[in-house]
Design a protein around this motif. Structure first.
Motif, PDB file in Angstrom:
ATOM      1  N   ARG A  67      -1.085   1.057   6.237  1.00  0.00           N
ATOM      2  CA  ARG A  67      -0.128   1.469   5.219  1.00  0.00           C
ATOM      3  C   ARG A  67       0.992   2.297   5.832  1.00  0.00           C
ATOM      4  O   ARG A  67       0.908   2.685   6.970  1.00  0.00           O
ATOM      5  CB  ARG A  67      -0.806   2.249   4.108  1.00  0.00           C
ATOM      6  CG  ARG A  67      -1.543   3.494   4.571  1.00  0.00           C
ATOM      7  CD  ARG A  67      -2.136   4.205   3.388  1.00  0.00           C
ATOM      8  NE  ARG A  67      -1.078   4.542   2.464  1.00  0.00           N
ATOM      9  CZ  ARG A  67      -1.280   4.835   1.173  1.00  0.00           C
ATOM     10  NH1 ARG A  67      -2.477   4.778   0.668  1.00  0.00           N
ATOM     11  NH2 ARG A  67      -0.285   5.174   0.394  1.00  0.00           N
ATOM     12  N   SER A  98       0.830  -1.221   0.000  1.00  0.00           N
ATOM     13  CA  SER A  98       0.000   0.000   0.000  1.00  0.00           C
ATOM     14  C   SER A  98       0.851   1.252   0.000  1.00  0.00           C
ATOM     15  O   SER A  98       0.436   2.305  -0.471  1.00  0.00           O
ATOM     16  CB  SER A  98      -0.898   0.055   1.237  1.00  0.00           C
ATOM     17  OG  SER A  98      -1.366  -1.197   1.573  1.00  0.00           O
ATOM     18  N   THR A 153      -3.026  -0.062  -4.900  1.00  0.00           N
ATOM     19  CA  THR A 153      -4.260  -0.516  -4.254  1.00  0.00           C
ATOM     20  C   THR A 153      -4.755  -1.766  -4.985  1.00  0.00           C
ATOM     21  O   THR A 153      -4.386  -1.998  -6.143  1.00  0.00           O
ATOM     22  CB  THR A 153      -5.368   0.553  -4.331  1.00  0.00           C
ATOM     23  OG1 THR A 153      -5.606   0.849  -5.713  1.00  0.00           O
ATOM     24  CG2 THR A 153      -4.983   1.838  -3.606  1.00  0.00           C
TER      25      THR A 153
END
Lengths: 299, 137
Positions: B137, A240, B71
């Motif tokens: 993240r 991410s 993503t």
């Protein structure tokens, strides 16, 4: 690998000479195969060699190096874990329970990695690399610990087990003790894995062997069984964050897989534990390079 | 006491062990194949699908924007249009998913064995893995 020569202009790095992407892939791929072979021969697992290869060797950003490394750790360890599940020595209950500690530690490690600067990562990585040489020099732990009495955790979680030892030619019964200590050490192993993109197998073995006093064979096989799950806990965070770069991760993961397979074949023919000591000076030199780079010396 | 047999007294192999092992091998195999296809796509087309310029020099410096999807949705969007970098990221994600599937399978197996403690333990591990994959993240 061009490891010793480092510093000066970035144009020294091999990848700069690559004119096309295909050439670039080949350079990285060959380096990854070499790291996989050496990792398997030294019993280190490719992970701890990938980051120095990419940073010190090829001048890639350490965050991309760690991202590619954690993915390659999953690749090699998952293949190996398949073998360890079948071997009947791996203690699936111990591995499963301790994964609570390694996965939560790995998440913390990956989150810390996002907060600290790259200099700190270089220094911590260098220290981890240097300490990974310790098991190559001295034998850690006992093959079969004597007089281990199960603690209350071990009894409740049914951690004791037995395995057939092919060398001794008999069934070995064993118990686990000091489970909270094992959990704590495993959490630290998880933090290191998540922070540095390595499998931290040596530290996992230490936690089970010295901490919980499990037989050496059980510690090593169970550690290998756990590495992939630990690595998966931080890899998602690196994904991410944009640290898993396609141009690097593909040749690295494929190269390390091939190198580890080749190295394991070689290892069967080269039954020699003193061979491992050959790698000690190399590890220490590269570790010193990384610490120095982290401190801003010679960069 | 029964007479000892000549066969080493191994524990009876659990039938599920083979399943877990096969799952891991299949996961690594499929991921490696997807990674390889992605590499071939980049090498053959000379395109990443995200960037005009594909000199390896892009890699050394971390730029503010990353020229590849970060993503799950982004990867999927890229894969259906065969963008080379999205295919490579898919391969990497499949590798990351392999141990997650293994843990999920363990949850089911411990549940079927009616082992309450280890069903909860594996569920907790699975939850940690999913949280890190989807939310952190």
């Amino acid at each position: 690998m061009g490891v010793a020569r480092f510093g000066g202009q970035a144009s020294d790095y091999a990848w700069r000479k690559a004119k096309t992407v295909l050439e670039f892939f080949l350079v990285i791929f060959v380096g990854a195969v070499a790291a996989g072979v050496v990792g398997a021969l030294a019993g280190l697992g490719g992970g701890i060699l990938i980051v120095p290869l990419l940073t010190v060797g090829f001048g890639v950003d350490i965050r991309y190096a760690i991202g590619a490394s954690i993915v390659s750790v999953i690749a090699t360890s998952s293949g190996a874990a398949a073998a360890y599940i079948r071997d009947q020595i791996t203690n699936l209950r111990v591995g499963t329970f301790l994964q609570l500690a390694t996965t939560s530690g790995a998440i913390v490690g990956a989150l810390i990695a996002g907060l600290v600067n790259t200099e700190a990562l270089y220094i911590v990585f260098g220290l981890a690399l240097a300490s990974s040489a310790i098991p190559l020099i001295v034998k850690i732990g006992q093959e079969l610990p004597e007089g281990v009495v199960a603690d209350s955790w071990s009894r409740r979680l049914n951690l004791g087990s037995s395995y057939y030892d092919a060398v001794l030619g008999r069934q070995v019964d064993y118990e686990a003790t000091r489970v909270p200590l094992g959990l704590g050490l495993m959490w630290v192993a998880g933090v290191l894995s998540g922070l540095l993109g390595i499998g931290s197998g040596a530290f996992k073995v230490l936690a089970m062997d010295m901490g919980m006093r499990l037989p050496m064979k059980v510690s090593t096989t169970t550690s290998n069984f756990m590495i992939g799950v630990t690595a998966a806990a931080s890899a998602g965070i690196y994904f991410s964050r944009g640290d898993i770069h396609p141009l690097i991760v593909a040749p690295i993961a494929l190269g390390v897989l091939l190198g580890a397979a080749l190295g394991t074949r070689l290892l069967v023919r080269l039954r020699n534990t003193t061979l491992r000591k050959v790698f000690v000076p190399v590890l220490l030199i590269v570790a010193a390079e990384m610490v120095l780079r982290g401190m801003g010396v010679r960069t | 006491m029964e007479a000892p047999t000549t066969i080493p007294p191994r524990k009876a192999s659990h039938p599920a062990d083979g399943l877990l092992a096969a799952l891991l091998v299949a996961g690594v195999g499929i991921s490696a194949l997807v990674l390889f296809i992605g590499l071939v796509l980049v090498a053959v087309t000379g395109q990443t699908g995200y960037h005009e310029d594909i000199t390896p020099a892009l890699i050394l410096a971390r730029q503010g924007t990353v020229a590849f999807p970060t993503t799950f949705g982004g990867v999927w969007q890229g894969v259906i249009t065969l963008k080379p970098f999205a295919v490579i990221e898919l391969g990497a994600l499949l590798l990351v998913a392999t141990p997650v599937f293994r843990v999920a399978a363990s949850v089911v197996l411990f549940f079927l064995e009616k082992d309450a403690i280890y069903t909860i333990v594996t569920l907790a591990v699975l939850a940690l893995l999913l949280i890190s994959l989807f939310w952190l993240r």
